[in-house]
Design a protein around this motif. Structure first.
Motif, short mmCIF file in Angstrom:
data_model
loop_
_atom_site.label_atom_id
_atom_site.label_comp_id
_atom_site.label_asym_id
_atom_site.label_seq_id
_atom_site.Cartn_x
_atom_site.Cartn_y
_atom_site.Cartn_z
N ARG A 143 28.51 -16.33 64.36
CA ARG A 143 27.83 -17.40 63.62
C ARG A 143 27.05 -18.36 64.51
NH1 ARG A 143 28.95 -18.18 58.24
NH2 ARG A 143 29.93 -16.32 57.35
N SER A 144 26.99 -18.07 65.81
CA SER A 144 26.29 -18.99 66.71
C SER A 144 25.77 -18.26 67.93
CB SER A 144 27.23 -20.11 67.17
OG SER A 144 28.26 -19.59 68.01
N GLU A 153 23.69 -15.92 55.14
CA GLU A 153 24.08 -17.34 55.06
C GLU A 153 23.43 -18.19 56.14
OE1 GLU A 153 28.33 -17.44 54.96
OE2 GLU A 153 28.42 -16.58 52.94
N GLN A 154 23.03 -17.59 57.25
CA GLN A 154 22.37 -18.31 58.34
C GLN A 154 21.15 -17.52 58.81
OE1 GLN A 154 26.59 -18.73 60.36
NE2 GLN A 154 25.11 -19.95 61.52
N PRO A 155 20.14 -17.39 57.99
CA PRO A 155 18.99 -16.54 58.34
C PRO A 155 18.30 -16.95 59.63
CG PRO A 155 18.52 -17.92 56.42
CD PRO A 155 19.99 -18.03 56.66
N GLU A 158 16.98 -16.94 66.19
CA GLU A 158 17.41 -17.52 67.46
C GLU A 158 17.92 -16.45 68.41
OE1 GLU A 158 20.34 -20.34 66.33
OE2 GLU A 158 18.93 -21.70 65.34
N LEU A 159 18.67 -15.49 67.88
CA LEU A 159 19.18 -14.41 68.72
C LEU A 159 18.03 -13.59 69.30
CD1 LEU A 159 22.17 -13.16 66.53
CD2 LEU A 159 22.33 -14.35 68.73
N ALA A 160 17.05 -13.29 68.46
CA ALA A 160 15.90 -12.50 68.91
C ALA A 160 15.09 -13.25 69.96
CB ALA A 160 15.03 -12.11 67.72
#
Length: 284
Positions: free
Chosen positions: A105-106, A129-131, A136-138
Motif C-alpha cells: 500500500r506504499s 483503492e489507491q490508483p 508512483e511505483l512506475a
C-alpha cells in the motif's frame, strides 16, 4: 536480488530477447510463516520455510523456471518484516527474477520488498483503492517493476467479476470496469488469476483471455488451475499468453518443474535455455 546477481556471461544475448517467447512461472503462497496450497482461495498449510527448502532447491530450480512469484496471502494481520525475512532466505542463490507482493500500500513497503530480494512488486487491491500508487511505483522503480494482479471469479451467469482483499470482496460493476487501470501506462505485466480454477487441477480458464486480452497491451501471466505440464503447455500455446504460472506445490515437487519444462520444450514451445548448474560452477 534474484536476477541482479546472475553471472551475465551465461545470460541470453539482449539482441535475442525477442526470440525468448514464453516463460514458466512458479508462484509461492505465504501465510504467517507457512507456505500454502490454495483451492478456490481456501488455504491449506503445507509447511514452513524449512519444509520448502527441503523439498525445493531453488538454486537448481532456477534453471527450470523463468520467474518466481511470492505472495503474502496471510488471512490475519500481515507481518511485512517477517515476510521480507522469508523473502531474503528464499532469494539466496535463486538466480531468476522474483516478484513479490501482498498488501502493498506504499512506496516504502515496495522498497522493503525490493531490498529483500524482489525484482518486481505485485499489487492487487491497491490498483482499485489507491490508483496513484501504481503511478508512483512506475515513476520510482520503472514500469517494468510493477505487476498488476487481478483475481476473477465467475458469477452464476458465467460473467467474470474482479475480487480484492485476498479474494474476500467483490468489486462492483463488470470485470472490465474494475480493470480500467489496464488502459494506463503504469503496469509492466498482468497476473491474470482464475479463482474458480484455483487449485482444482482442471486447467486454465482460457475464456478469461477473451475478456481481458483485447484491452491489455502488457505481457499476461496466466494463473489458476494447473494440474500437470499439459495445462502449462496449453496456456503457453495461446499467443495471448506470455507466461504460464503454477502454484501447486505437490504436483511439481522434486524434479517436477524440470520435467514440466522438458515436456513443454519437447512439444515445440520456444523457451529460454540455460546451461547446467555444474557448467556454471566450472566456469566460475
Amino acid at each position: 536480488m534474484g536476477c541482479a546477481c546472475c553471472a551475465t556471461s551465461w545470460l541470453p544475448d539482449p539482441a535475442l530477447s525477442d526470440m525468448l517467447k514464453k516463460r514458466l512461472v512458479f508462484t509461492l503462497l505465504y501465510d504467517g510463516g507457512s507456505f500454502m496450497l490454495s483451492r478456490n482461495f481456501r488455504l491449506q498449510k503445507v509447511g514452513d520455510l524449512r519444509w520448502l527448502q527441503r523439498h525445493y532447491d531453488f538454486s537448481r530450480i532456477a534453471f527450470h523456471i523463468d520467474e518466481l512469484i511470492v505472495l503474502d496471502v496471510t488471512r490475519g494481520v500481515r507481518d511485512p518484516v517477517r515476510f521480507c525475512d522469508t523473502l531474503k532466505a528464499l532469494t539466496e542463490g535463486c538466480f531468476v527474477p522474483i516478484a513479490a507482493g501482498g498488501g502493498v500500500r506504499s512506496l516504502e513497503h515496495a522498497r522493503q520488498l525490493l531490498r529483500s530480494g524482489a525484482d518486481k512488486v505485485v499489487i492487487n487491491t491497491a490498483l482499485h483503492e489507491q490508483p496513484d500508487l501504481a503511478v508512483e511505483l512506475a515513476e520510482d522503480f520503472g514500469q517494468q517493476c510493477v505487476v498488476g494482479a487481478v483475481d476473477l471469479r465467475r458469477d452464476a451467469d458465467g460473467q467474470p467479476r474482479a475480487w480484492v482483499d485476498r479474494g474476500m470482496r467483490a468489486l462492483p460493476g463488470s470485470a472490465l470496469d474494475a480493470m480500467a487501470w489496464l488502459r494506463k501506462p503504469h503496469i509492466g505485466e498482468l497476473y491474470l488469476n482464475s479463482m474458480d480454477r484455483d487449485g482444482t487441477g482442471q486447467g486454465y480458464d482460457m475464456g478469461l483471455l477473451d475478456l481481458v486480452a483485447p484491452h491489455c497491451s502488457v505481457p499476461i501471466i496466466l494463473a489458476g488451475g494447473v494440474g500437470n505440464a499439459l495445462h502449462l503447455l496449453a496456456g503457453l500455446a495461446d499467443a495471448r499468453v506470455d507466461a504460464a504460472a503454477t502454484a501447486h506445490l505437490f504436483n511439481f515437487i522434486g524434479d517436477g518443474l524440470a520435467r514440466a519444462r522438458q515436456q513443454i520444450v519437447a512439444a515445440g514451445q520456444t523457451m529460454a535455455s540455460w546451461p547446467p548448474a555444474s557448467s556454471l560452477g566450472a566456469a566460475a
